[in-house]
Write an enzyme that holds these catalytic residues in place. Structure first.
Site, PDB file in Angstrom:
ATOM      1  N   ARG A  54       0.898  -1.167  -0.039  1.00 41.02           N
ATOM      2  CA  ARG A  54      -0.003   0.106  -0.103  1.00 41.02           C
ATOM      3  C   ARG A  54       1.104   1.157  -0.219  1.00 41.02           C
ATOM      4  O   ARG A  54       0.638   2.112  -0.847  1.00 41.02           O
ATOM      5  CB  ARG A  54      -0.956   0.007   1.145  1.00 41.02           C
ATOM      6  N   THR A  55       1.806   1.244   0.920  1.00 42.63           N
ATOM      7  CA  THR A  55       2.522   2.656   0.940  1.00 42.63           C
ATOM      8  C   THR A  55       3.164   2.868  -0.291  1.00 42.63           C
ATOM      9  O   THR A  55       3.274   3.836  -0.781  1.00 42.63           O
ATOM     10  CB  THR A  55       3.460   2.351   2.426  1.00 42.63           C
ATOM     11  N   LYS A  82      24.888  -6.657  -1.511  1.00 40.87           N
ATOM     12  CA  LYS A  82      26.278  -6.911  -1.722  1.00 40.87           C
ATOM     13  C   LYS A  82      26.908  -6.412  -0.440  1.00 40.87           C
ATOM     14  O   LYS A  82      28.118  -6.192  -0.597  1.00 40.87           O
ATOM     15  CB  LYS A  82      26.964  -6.435  -3.044  1.00 40.87           C
ATOM     16  N   ARG A 104      11.687   3.992   3.663  1.00 43.93           N
ATOM     17  CA  ARG A 104      10.994   2.997   4.706  1.00 43.93           C
ATOM     18  C   ARG A 104      12.142   1.998   4.962  1.00 43.93           C
ATOM     19  O   ARG A 104      12.910   1.525   4.027  1.00 43.93           O
ATOM     20  CB  ARG A 104       9.903   2.108   4.058  1.00 43.93           C
ATOM     21  N   HIS A 132       5.433   6.633  11.398  1.00 42.71           N
ATOM     22  CA  HIS A 132       4.731   6.392   9.976  1.00 42.71           C
ATOM     23  C   HIS A 132       3.979   7.664   9.859  1.00 42.71           C
ATOM     24  O   HIS A 132       2.715   7.648   9.655  1.00 42.71           O
ATOM     25  CB  HIS A 132       4.024   5.246  10.155  1.00 42.71           C
TER      26      HIS A 132
END
Length: 313
Positions: A54-55, A82, A104, A132
């Site tokens: 969703r975000t 890596k 995020r 958030h």
């Protein structure tokens, strides 16, 4: 608006400005051409170190509707696998001249550290258990849209509070805007510092349903639990889950919310999730408008702010 890292960084006036801006941008979704040119020539990178549906998609849709150039970065399949550090990734993006980074990350505080390494605007799309902010803003927008106000509302936030960055951000936003907040759930899922949150704490959902304007259900975050916090899923659903019988006790005007993804049959039953009083789909729709508003105010507000109306591309 500069970086958006935390709801704590906003006051009531700034929150109202974001919500009002989102209200003006929401109708772009129903136009024949779902774009406005205010961020044309700007580049936004979605820097996601955690899985998201969703975000991430909401931000991407918001950016494209504002005509920004979009770069989607996922830690899987990148140089992060890596061993590349967040700082080196940030410096790479800085060298490429991005204007804004939506991040995020599983580590609390990662967005704030990012601001030390780049000149681009930074927008927090969720960091660990910390914040958030755009989720809280879209929730405030949805509540105001349905109720006509935020001040004085009686809101219960129920469930896995201790692991929830959504709960922390939403509590702060609701309190800034004058709503009364009660946290509800098992004692084991309440933060140790909850006394400093300026909220009421209860473990009895049934005892408050008749007085609620909003019941906000949190997902049980099994992926963040290293131990068992309640006896069983069935026991949790019986005591703290929202089912149709509990919904019928709530006032007719009251709404049920959930940040998604839902555990149907745990914190919310299937019939409640699909009920008219549930505004979960509205939250998703409003998330695009609110994220458009944040990006517009961060990147496009100065040159386009003098316009009384945003016009299509």
């Amino acid at each position: 608006m500069d970086d958006l890292l935390s709801i704590e960084d906003l006051d009531a006036g700034m929150i109202t400005r974001i919500l009002d801006t989102a209200e003006g941008l929401k109708d772009i979704a129903v136009r024949p051409i779902k774009k406005v040119p205010v961020l044309r020539g700007r580049t936004v990178c979605n820097l996601f170190y955690e899985d998201s549906t969703r975000t991430r998609i909401s931000f991407e849709v918001a950016e494209k509707r504002l005509s920004a150039d979009v770069i989607n970065f996922s830690a899987k399949g990148s140089s992060v696998s890596k061993g590349e550090s967040l700082k080196d990734t940030a410096l790479t993006l800085q060298a490429m001249g991005v204007d804004a980074i939506v991040i995020r990350h599983s580590s609390s505080g990662a967005p704030r550290r990012l601001t030390e390494w780049v000149d681009a605007k930074v927008l927090n799309a969720g960091d660990g258990w910390h914040q958030h902010p755009t989720q809280a803003l879209l929730d405030l927008f949805t509540i105001r849209e349905r109720m006509g106000r935020l001040e004085g509302l009686n809101v219960a936030i129920c469930g896995d509070v201790v692991h929830s960055r959504v709960a922390r951000s939403l509590v702060q936003g609701l309190r800034i805007m004058g709503a009364e907040v009660t946290l509800v759930g098992p004692p084991t899922l309440m933060p140790a510092q909850v006394d400093s949150w300026d909220v009421t704490v209860s473990h009895d959902l049934d005892g408050m349903l008749a007085d609620l304007d909003v019941c906000y259900l949190l997902r049980v975050q099994n992926e963040r639990m290293a131990e068992q916090f309640f006896p069983s899923v069935r026991e949790y659903a019986r005591i703290w889950g929202m089912d149709i019988d509990r919904l019928e006790v709530m006032p007719d005007h009251a709404i049920v919310m959930h940040p998604g993804p839902m555990n149907r049959g745990v914190e919310i039953s299937a019939d409640v999730a699909d009920a008219e009083q549930a505004v979960i789909v509205d939250q998703v729709t409003n998330g695009v408008a609110v994220r458009m508003a944040c990006l517009y105010l961060m990147l496009g507000g100065e040159q386009a702010g003098a316009d009384s109306e945003v016009t299509p591309a």
